[in-house]
Design a protein around this motif. Structure first.
Motif, PDB file in Angstrom:
ATOM      1  N   GLY A  46      -4.584   3.764  -5.676  1.00  0.00           N
ATOM      2  CA  GLY A  46      -5.165   3.076  -6.659  1.00  0.00           C
ATOM      3  C   GLY A  46      -5.921   1.906  -6.124  1.00  0.00           C
ATOM      4  N   PHE A  47      -6.145   1.707  -4.793  1.00  0.00           N
ATOM      5  CA  PHE A  47      -7.054   0.519  -4.420  1.00  0.00           C
ATOM      6  C   PHE A  47      -8.596   1.262  -4.491  1.00  0.00           C
ATOM      7  CE2 PHE A  47      -2.636   0.149  -2.695  1.00  0.00           C
ATOM      8  CZ  PHE A  47      -2.581  -1.403  -2.852  1.00  0.00           C
ATOM      9  N   HIS A  48      -9.425   0.136  -4.804  1.00  0.00           N
ATOM     10  CA  HIS A  48     -10.769   0.334  -4.721  1.00  0.00           C
ATOM     11  C   HIS A  48     -11.567   0.191  -3.584  1.00  0.00           C
ATOM     12  CE1 HIS A  48     -10.723   1.207  -9.136  1.00  0.00           C
ATOM     13  NE2 HIS A  48      -9.880  -0.062  -9.351  1.00  0.00           N
ATOM     14  N   MET A  49     -11.563   1.127  -2.693  1.00  0.00           N
ATOM     15  CA  MET A  49     -11.941   1.157  -1.480  1.00  0.00           C
ATOM     16  C   MET A  49     -13.373   0.573  -0.831  1.00  0.00           C
ATOM     17  SD  MET A  49      -9.307   1.231   0.294  1.00  0.00           S
ATOM     18  CE  MET A  49      -9.790   1.342   1.838  1.00  0.00           C
ATOM     19  N   ASP A  50     -14.323   0.711  -2.046  1.00  0.00           N
ATOM     20  CA  ASP A  50     -15.664   0.381  -2.096  1.00  0.00           C
ATOM     21  C   ASP A  50     -15.666  -1.351  -1.744  1.00  0.00           C
ATOM     22  OD1 ASP A  50     -14.826  -0.199  -4.531  1.00  0.00           O
ATOM     23  OD2 ASP A  50     -16.425   0.156  -5.584  1.00  0.00           O
ATOM     24  N   GLY A  89      -1.564  -5.366  -1.925  1.00  0.00           N
ATOM     25  CA  GLY A  89      -2.154  -4.328  -1.169  1.00  0.00           C
ATOM     26  C   GLY A  89      -3.670  -4.781  -0.777  1.00  0.00           C
ATOM     27  N   ASN A  90      -4.213  -5.621  -1.962  1.00  0.00           N
ATOM     28  CA  ASN A  90      -5.662  -6.020  -1.919  1.00  0.00           C
ATOM     29  C   ASN A  90      -5.511  -7.088  -0.665  1.00  0.00           C
ATOM     30  OD1 ASN A  90      -7.155  -4.364  -3.716  1.00  0.00           O
ATOM     31  ND2 ASN A  90      -6.436  -5.349  -5.553  1.00  0.00           N
ATOM     32  N   LYS A  91      -4.772  -7.822  -0.792  1.00  0.00           N
ATOM     33  CA  LYS A  91      -4.687  -9.112   0.028  1.00  0.00           C
ATOM     34  C   LYS A  91      -4.665  -8.703   1.648  1.00  0.00           C
ATOM     35  CE  LYS A  91      -2.167 -13.081   1.610  1.00  0.00           C
ATOM     36  NZ  LYS A  91      -0.967 -13.951   1.351  1.00  0.00           N
ATOM     37  N   ALA A  92      -3.922  -7.689   1.757  1.00  0.00           N
ATOM     38  CA  ALA A  92      -3.641  -6.926   3.340  1.00  0.00           C
ATOM     39  C   ALA A  92      -5.052  -6.372   3.381  1.00  0.00           C
ATOM     40  CB  ALA A  92      -2.625  -6.037   3.163  1.00  0.00           C
ATOM     41  N   LEU A  93      -5.850  -5.686   2.544  1.00  0.00           N
ATOM     42  CA  LEU A  93      -6.781  -4.770   2.999  1.00  0.00           C
ATOM     43  C   LEU A  93      -8.161  -5.903   3.136  1.00  0.00           C
ATOM     44  CD1 LEU A  93      -6.448  -1.939   0.545  1.00  0.00           C
ATOM     45  CD2 LEU A  93      -6.474  -1.999   2.936  1.00  0.00           C
ATOM     46  N   ARG A  94      -8.211  -6.969   2.634  1.00  0.00           N
ATOM     47  CA  ARG A  94      -8.932  -8.195   2.849  1.00  0.00           C
ATOM     48  C   ARG A  94      -8.956  -8.784   3.966  1.00  0.00           C
ATOM     49  NH1 ARG A  94      -7.968  -9.631  -2.697  1.00  0.00           N
ATOM     50  NH2 ARG A  94      -6.632 -11.162  -2.040  1.00  0.00           N
ATOM     51  N   VAL A  95      -7.669  -8.859   4.610  1.00  0.00           N
ATOM     52  CA  VAL A  95      -7.397  -9.197   6.148  1.00  0.00           C
ATOM     53  C   VAL A  95      -7.862  -8.327   6.900  1.00  0.00           C
ATOM     54  CG1 VAL A  95      -5.585  -9.858   7.636  1.00  0.00           C
ATOM     55  CG2 VAL A  95      -5.329 -10.875   5.460  1.00  0.00           C
ATOM     56  N   VAL A 153       0.787  -1.147  -0.084  1.00  0.00           N
ATOM     57  CA  VAL A 153      -0.045   0.057   0.083  1.00  0.00           C
ATOM     58  C   VAL A 153       0.837   1.411   0.051  1.00  0.00           C
ATOM     59  CG1 VAL A 153      -1.752   1.233   1.082  1.00  0.00           C
ATOM     60  CG2 VAL A 153      -1.890  -1.263   1.141  1.00  0.00           C
ATOM     61  N   ALA A 154       1.704   1.336   0.765  1.00  0.00           N
ATOM     62  CA  ALA A 154       2.478   2.472   0.968  1.00  0.00           C
ATOM     63  C   ALA A 154       3.511   2.733  -0.386  1.00  0.00           C
ATOM     64  CB  ALA A 154       3.556   2.636   2.278  1.00  0.00           C
ATOM     65  N   VAL A 155       4.134   1.451  -0.671  1.00  0.00           N
ATOM     66  CA  VAL A 155       4.960   1.734  -1.784  1.00  0.00           C
ATOM     67  C   VAL A 155       4.312   2.099  -3.177  1.00  0.00           C
ATOM     68  CG1 VAL A 155       6.336   0.266  -3.363  1.00  0.00           C
ATOM     69  CG2 VAL A 155       6.681   0.016  -1.166  1.00  0.00           C
ATOM     70  N   ARG A 156       3.136   1.413  -3.090  1.00  0.00           N
ATOM     71  CA  ARG A 156       2.261   2.140  -4.326  1.00  0.00           C
ATOM     72  C   ARG A 156       1.886   3.513  -4.385  1.00  0.00           C
ATOM     73  NH1 ARG A 156      -2.309   1.186  -7.865  1.00  0.00           N
ATOM     74  NH2 ARG A 156      -2.006  -0.408  -9.399  1.00  0.00           N
ATOM     75  N   ARG A 157       1.540   3.909  -3.219  1.00  0.00           N
ATOM     76  CA  ARG A 157       1.249   5.346  -2.953  1.00  0.00           C
ATOM     77  C   ARG A 157       2.578   6.081  -3.415  1.00  0.00           C
ATOM     78  NH1 ARG A 157       2.948   8.649   1.159  1.00  0.00           N
ATOM     79  NH2 ARG A 157       1.530  10.461   1.564  1.00  0.00           N
ATOM     80  N   ALA A 158       3.743   5.776  -3.119  1.00  0.00           N
ATOM     81  CA  ALA A 158       4.907   6.425  -3.558  1.00  0.00           C
ATOM     82  C   ALA A 158       5.314   6.307  -4.838  1.00  0.00           C
ATOM     83  CB  ALA A 158       5.995   5.831  -2.534  1.00  0.00           C
ATOM     84  N   LEU A 159       4.874   5.370  -5.259  1.00  0.00           N
ATOM     85  CA  LEU A 159       5.126   5.308  -7.031  1.00  0.00           C
ATOM     86  C   LEU A 159       4.080   6.217  -7.815  1.00  0.00           C
ATOM     87  CD1 LEU A 159       5.593   1.435  -7.439  1.00  0.00           C
ATOM     88  CD2 LEU A 159       7.425   3.226  -7.327  1.00  0.00           C
TER      89      LEU A 159
END
Length: 204
Positions: free
Chosen positions: A174-178, A134-140, A106-112
């Motif tokens: 770029g994560f779809h938080m919905d 990131g999607n896996k972490a957010l699912r957890v 998540v943080a690395v994607r934000r930085a990029l």
């Protein structure tokens, strides 16, 4: 007085600032830009040989690096570190999860996405890998937050502060938080807690 060396728009640096705000503790903020190489100067490396921020300097001159170590130190004896041994271990579990399974994606994607000087690293392969991780972490997180209002249970702890820092910017990354409704609700609960300050807050 405590001195915090930090990069203002870094989530890792935001974590101790947020906890210090909630604790009502005064501190001196020293901006150090890790992007432009300020963490690699001889003076800074003498304080932290790892060349990273945040860095906390205690009243007596002792130094403490690593954002989650700072959360544990500052939160010791407060409501943010659980007294119960098992709940305290759960908080640690989430801190380790944040650094190993969440921040690298998540943080690395934000930085990029937000730092032009890192654009060359944003290859299709890298962006796909950070999105998947990131999607896996957010699912957890979403699964846990479907059961409890905060990550360790009924109250806010250092675990929530650690994971809030970069999750609040997951949409920017770029994560779809919905897809993670319980995480979205939790973000609102964290913001509604007393003493909350935004990332741009650098102290009173």
């Amino acid at each position: 007085m405590l001195t915090l060396y930090s990069h203002p728009d870094s989530g890792n640096c935001y974590k101790p600032r947020l906890l210090l705000a909630k604790l009502g503790r005064s501190f001196r903020h020293v901006s150090v830009n890790s992007v432009t190489g300020e963490t690699q100067t001889a003076d800074f490396l003498a304080k932290n040989p790892n060349g990273k921020v945040p860095l906390l300097e205690l009243d007596d001159g002792r130094l403490l690096a690593e954002s989650n170590a700072m959360l544990l130190y500052l939160g010791e004896g407060t409501r943010f570190v659980p007294e119960d041994a098992y709940e305290r271990a759960l908080a640690y579990q989430w801190l380790f999860f944040e650094q190993y399974s969440h921040e690298p994606y998540v943080a690395v994607r934000r930085a990029l996405k937000i730092y032009p000087e890192r654009a060359a690293e944003a290859t299709p392969e890298k962006m796909a890998a950070t999105l998947a991780g990131g999607n896996k972490a957010l699912r957890v997180m979403d699964a846990q937050l479907a059961k409890t209002p905060f990550l360790v249970g009924e109250t806010l702890t250092v675990a929530d502060i650690a994971l809030f820092a970069y999750t609040q910017d997951a949409a920017i990354a770029g994560f779809h938080m919905d897809q993670f409704p319980h995480v979205e609700d939790w973000l609102g609960r964290v913001r509604a807690e007393p003493g909350h300050v935004p990332m741009e807050w650098l102290g009173a």
